[in-house]
Design a protein around this motif. Sequence first.
Motif, PDB file in Angstrom:
ATOM      1  N   GLY A 107      -8.377   7.072 -12.146  1.00  0.00           N
ATOM      2  CA  GLY A 107      -9.821   6.298 -11.722  1.00  0.00           C
ATOM      3  C   GLY A 107      -9.867   6.131 -10.531  1.00  0.00           C
ATOM      4  O   GLY A 107     -10.727   5.442 -10.321  1.00  0.00           O
ATOM      5  N   GLY A 108      -8.406   6.930 -10.042  1.00  0.00           N
ATOM      6  CA  GLY A 108      -9.057   5.752  -8.678  1.00  0.00           C
ATOM      7  C   GLY A 108      -7.181   5.577  -7.618  1.00  0.00           C
ATOM      8  O   GLY A 108      -6.828   4.039  -9.013  1.00  0.00           O
ATOM      9  N   MET A 109      -7.320   5.279  -6.825  1.00  0.00           N
ATOM     10  CA  MET A 109      -6.518   4.551  -5.541  1.00  0.00           C
ATOM     11  C   MET A 109      -7.679   3.190  -5.614  1.00  0.00           C
ATOM     12  O   MET A 109      -8.681   2.908  -4.841  1.00  0.00           O
ATOM     13  CB  MET A 109      -6.499   4.783  -4.508  1.00  0.00           C
ATOM     14  CG  MET A 109      -5.243   4.387  -3.558  1.00  0.00           C
ATOM     15  SD  MET A 109      -4.008   3.188  -4.831  1.00  0.00           S
ATOM     16  CE  MET A 109      -2.603   2.100  -4.091  1.00  0.00           C
ATOM     17  N   VAL A 110      -6.898   2.537  -4.902  1.00  0.00           N
ATOM     18  CA  VAL A 110      -7.882   0.475  -5.558  1.00  0.00           C
ATOM     19  C   VAL A 110      -7.413   0.306  -4.277  1.00  0.00           C
ATOM     20  O   VAL A 110      -5.648   0.219  -4.068  1.00  0.00           O
ATOM     21  CB  VAL A 110      -8.351  -0.502  -7.013  1.00  0.00           C
ATOM     22  CG1 VAL A 110      -8.366  -1.176  -6.245  1.00  0.00           C
ATOM     23  CG2 VAL A 110      -8.801   1.211  -8.074  1.00  0.00           C
ATOM     24  N   THR A 168      -0.467   3.127   4.672  1.00  0.00           N
ATOM     25  CA  THR A 168       0.074   5.168   3.793  1.00  0.00           C
ATOM     26  C   THR A 168       0.980   4.529   2.967  1.00  0.00           C
ATOM     27  O   THR A 168       1.481   4.019   2.704  1.00  0.00           O
ATOM     28  CB  THR A 168       0.736   5.629   5.732  1.00  0.00           C
ATOM     29  OG1 THR A 168       1.847   4.886   6.355  1.00  0.00           O
ATOM     30  CG2 THR A 168      -0.036   6.141   6.786  1.00  0.00           C
ATOM     31  N   PHE A 169       0.011   6.107   3.067  1.00  0.00           N
ATOM     32  CA  PHE A 169       1.273   5.741   0.619  1.00  0.00           C
ATOM     33  C   PHE A 169       1.179   7.571   0.531  1.00  0.00           C
ATOM     34  O   PHE A 169      -0.041   8.795   0.682  1.00  0.00           O
ATOM     35  CB  PHE A 169       0.661   5.518  -0.268  1.00  0.00           C
ATOM     36  CG  PHE A 169      -0.595   5.818  -0.384  1.00  0.00           C
ATOM     37  CD1 PHE A 169      -1.226   6.904  -1.573  1.00  0.00           C
ATOM     38  CD2 PHE A 169      -1.979   5.259   0.585  1.00  0.00           C
ATOM     39  CE1 PHE A 169      -2.492   6.737  -1.774  1.00  0.00           C
ATOM     40  CE2 PHE A 169      -3.368   4.954  -0.171  1.00  0.00           C
ATOM     41  CZ  PHE A 169      -3.326   6.226  -1.523  1.00  0.00           C
ATOM     42  N   ARG A 170       1.783   8.251  -0.801  1.00  0.00           N
ATOM     43  CA  ARG A 170       2.040   9.682  -0.727  1.00  0.00           C
ATOM     44  C   ARG A 170       1.870   9.603  -2.502  1.00  0.00           C
ATOM     45  O   ARG A 170       2.049   8.708  -2.937  1.00  0.00           O
ATOM     46  CB  ARG A 170       3.045  10.007  -0.169  1.00  0.00           C
ATOM     47  CG  ARG A 170       2.825  11.675  -1.299  1.00  0.00           C
ATOM     48  CD  ARG A 170       4.266  12.428  -0.380  1.00  0.00           C
ATOM     49  NE  ARG A 170       4.274  13.372  -1.176  1.00  0.00           N
ATOM     50  CZ  ARG A 170       4.605  14.443  -2.432  1.00  0.00           C
ATOM     51  NH1 ARG A 170       5.163  13.415  -2.949  1.00  0.00           N
ATOM     52  NH2 ARG A 170       4.918  15.766  -1.909  1.00  0.00           N
ATOM     53  N   VAL A 171       0.876   9.682  -2.904  1.00  0.00           N
ATOM     54  CA  VAL A 171       1.301  10.713  -4.568  1.00  0.00           C
ATOM     55  C   VAL A 171       2.202  11.284  -4.763  1.00  0.00           C
ATOM     56  O   VAL A 171       1.495  12.061  -4.447  1.00  0.00           O
ATOM     57  CB  VAL A 171      -0.700  10.546  -4.661  1.00  0.00           C
ATOM     58  CG1 VAL A 171      -0.572  10.909  -6.391  1.00  0.00           C
ATOM     59  CG2 VAL A 171      -1.238   9.666  -4.462  1.00  0.00           C
ATOM     60  N   PRO A 172       2.736  10.840  -5.971  1.00  0.00           N
ATOM     61  CA  PRO A 172       3.616  11.983  -6.289  1.00  0.00           C
ATOM     62  C   PRO A 172       2.763  12.425  -7.543  1.00  0.00           C
ATOM     63  O   PRO A 172       1.498  12.211  -7.633  1.00  0.00           O
ATOM     64  CB  PRO A 172       4.510  10.621  -7.559  1.00  0.00           C
ATOM     65  CG  PRO A 172       3.777   9.492  -7.190  1.00  0.00           C
ATOM     66  CD  PRO A 172       2.141   9.633  -6.382  1.00  0.00           C
ATOM     67  N   LYS A 176      -3.237  -1.119  -6.331  1.00  0.00           N
ATOM     68  CA  LYS A 176      -2.519  -0.422  -7.325  1.00  0.00           C
ATOM     69  C   LYS A 176      -0.816   0.447  -6.474  1.00  0.00           C
ATOM     70  O   LYS A 176      -1.238   0.458  -5.212  1.00  0.00           O
ATOM     71  CB  LYS A 176      -2.822   0.731  -8.110  1.00  0.00           C
ATOM     72  CG  LYS A 176      -4.124   0.642  -9.371  1.00  0.00           C
ATOM     73  CD  LYS A 176      -4.761   1.686  -9.140  1.00  0.00           C
ATOM     74  CE  LYS A 176      -5.646   1.268 -10.111  1.00  0.00           C
ATOM     75  NZ  LYS A 176      -6.690   2.430 -11.266  1.00  0.00           N
ATOM     76  N   ASN A 177      -0.476   0.207  -7.211  1.00  0.00           N
ATOM     77  CA  ASN A 177       1.060   0.370  -6.585  1.00  0.00           C
ATOM     78  C   ASN A 177       1.160   2.196  -7.321  1.00  0.00           C
ATOM     79  O   ASN A 177       1.062   2.703  -8.082  1.00  0.00           O
ATOM     80  CB  ASN A 177       2.167   0.307  -7.693  1.00  0.00           C
ATOM     81  CG  ASN A 177       3.700   0.854  -6.928  1.00  0.00           C
ATOM     82  OD1 ASN A 177       3.666   1.537  -6.370  1.00  0.00           O
ATOM     83  ND2 ASN A 177       4.470  -0.203  -6.925  1.00  0.00           N
ATOM     84  N   PRO A 178       0.987   3.109  -6.124  1.00  0.00           N
ATOM     85  CA  PRO A 178       0.777   4.893  -6.153  1.00  0.00           C
ATOM     86  C   PRO A 178       1.328   5.838  -6.822  1.00  0.00           C
ATOM     87  O   PRO A 178       1.253   6.376  -7.303  1.00  0.00           O
ATOM     88  CB  PRO A 178       0.617   4.802  -4.565  1.00  0.00           C
ATOM     89  CG  PRO A 178       1.394   4.048  -3.953  1.00  0.00           C
ATOM     90  CD  PRO A 178       0.435   2.460  -4.762  1.00  0.00           C
ATOM     91  N   TYR A 179       2.767   4.575  -6.661  1.00  0.00           N
ATOM     92  CA  TYR A 179       4.068   5.514  -7.539  1.00  0.00           C
ATOM     93  C   TYR A 179       4.493   4.722  -8.961  1.00  0.00           C
ATOM     94  O   TYR A 179       5.137   5.796  -9.403  1.00  0.00           O
ATOM     95  CB  TYR A 179       5.636   4.763  -6.630  1.00  0.00           C
ATOM     96  CG  TYR A 179       4.925   5.066  -4.937  1.00  0.00           C
ATOM     97  CD1 TYR A 179       5.064   6.519  -4.969  1.00  0.00           C
ATOM     98  CD2 TYR A 179       4.673   4.620  -4.056  1.00  0.00           C
ATOM     99  CE1 TYR A 179       4.769   6.999  -3.084  1.00  0.00           C
ATOM    100  CE2 TYR A 179       4.959   4.102  -2.499  1.00  0.00           C
ATOM    101  CZ  TYR A 179       4.609   5.648  -2.117  1.00  0.00           C
ATOM    102  OH  TYR A 179       4.094   5.532  -1.847  1.00  0.00           O
ATOM    103  N   VAL A 180       3.526   3.828  -9.476  1.00  0.00           N
ATOM    104  CA  VAL A 180       4.175   3.537 -11.120  1.00  0.00           C
ATOM    105  C   VAL A 180       3.016   3.431 -11.553  1.00  0.00           C
ATOM    106  O   VAL A 180       2.448   3.666 -12.851  1.00  0.00           O
ATOM    107  CB  VAL A 180       4.980   2.763 -10.881  1.00  0.00           C
ATOM    108  CG1 VAL A 180       6.098   2.531 -10.575  1.00  0.00           C
ATOM    109  CG2 VAL A 180       4.402   1.145 -10.520  1.00  0.00           C
ATOM    110  N   GLU A 190      -0.725  13.142   0.595  1.00  0.00           N
ATOM    111  CA  GLU A 190      -0.535  11.885   1.624  1.00  0.00           C
ATOM    112  C   GLU A 190      -2.020  11.419   1.792  1.00  0.00           C
ATOM    113  O   GLU A 190      -2.723  11.787   2.469  1.00  0.00           O
ATOM    114  CB  GLU A 190       0.524  12.782   2.619  1.00  0.00           C
ATOM    115  CG  GLU A 190       0.878  10.939   4.185  1.00  0.00           C
ATOM    116  CD  GLU A 190       1.934  11.635   4.764  1.00  0.00           C
ATOM    117  OE1 GLU A 190       2.061  10.653   5.559  1.00  0.00           O
ATOM    118  OE2 GLU A 190       2.013  13.190   4.958  1.00  0.00           O
ATOM    119  N   TYR A 191      -2.389   9.607   1.904  1.00  0.00           N
ATOM    120  CA  TYR A 191      -3.774   9.424   2.510  1.00  0.00           C
ATOM    121  C   TYR A 191      -2.842   8.297   3.966  1.00  0.00           C
ATOM    122  O   TYR A 191      -1.730   7.348   3.364  1.00  0.00           O
ATOM    123  CB  TYR A 191      -3.515   8.770   1.295  1.00  0.00           C
ATOM    124  CG  TYR A 191      -4.328   9.272   0.245  1.00  0.00           C
ATOM    125  CD1 TYR A 191      -5.535   9.948   0.523  1.00  0.00           C
ATOM    126  CD2 TYR A 191      -3.501  10.161  -0.593  1.00  0.00           C
ATOM    127  CE1 TYR A 191      -6.171  10.615  -0.655  1.00  0.00           C
ATOM    128  CE2 TYR A 191      -3.621  10.904  -1.703  1.00  0.00           C
ATOM    129  CZ  TYR A 191      -4.931  10.870  -1.105  1.00  0.00           C
ATOM    130  OH  TYR A 191      -6.087  12.387  -2.292  1.00  0.00           O
TER     131      TYR A 191
END
Length: 268
Positions: free
Chosen positions: A182-185, A263-267, A173-177, A233-234
């Motif tokens: 249901g969670g990050m995949v 690494t990524f951040r959830v908006p 999944k693209n965490p920004y859009v 942030e993850y």
Amino acid sequence: MFMRLASLAMCLSAALPAAAHEFWISPDAYAVPVGGTLSAEFRVGQEFKGAGYVFVPGRSERFEVVTPEGVVEVTPRVGDRPALNIPAPAEGLNVVVHQTGELSLTYKDMAQFRRFIEHKDWAALETVHRERGLPEERFKEAYRRYAKSLIAVGNADGADRAMGLEIEIVAVKNPYVDDLSGGMVVDVIYDGAARADAQVEILDKAPDGTVEVSQIRTDATGRAVFPVTPGHEYLVDSVVVRAEPNEDAEAGPVWRSLWASLTFRVPE
């Protein structure tokens, strides 16, 4: 010049990590406007805390940004910090990819090795170590790091994909859009195939800097799903440890570890 040399010295020291230290790409901002700057540190540490260090060409084998429009090679100068500091190449999801060169460390004793393999879900290798007749002191491990980071530029459209790394974590999944209710995949890929029933470590950093650490396992398809929180942030991590074809600890490394991070951040 003095400051650059001091920073370089720190880098060389940081590049000799303790056995369970993660390596990750740490953007200054996970979302930048079109025409903005991608800026990110390389970090080594534990529990999502670690010093940034300068770029050393001999310790880097691949460094690029993959965008919806193509791949841009990143070519910092020796000593540059942050290691990534370029104009955003294109609008959409920009995936920063970095592969280190081959590095090595020496375990002073079996207790140090045990802490590492237990943490990373490879505890059975202690028995294998003894069955191979290897010494319990002063033996070496070779290792490589494979880090990725997701940065949103403008509309953030696009998708992560397998980049051909020996081991990597792919954001399904693209965490920004995408909808993350249901969670990050993510998928874990090793040597071109799904890594089933593998430990995935998730480090969740809140805006106040507190970090929660958890572990989950991939399913039979190499996929893992975990809950995420807006504004957090993850750092997602998975490690493979395997034997080197060398039974003589005096001749070189007897183990090899391969580290994948994302690494990524959830908006918000």
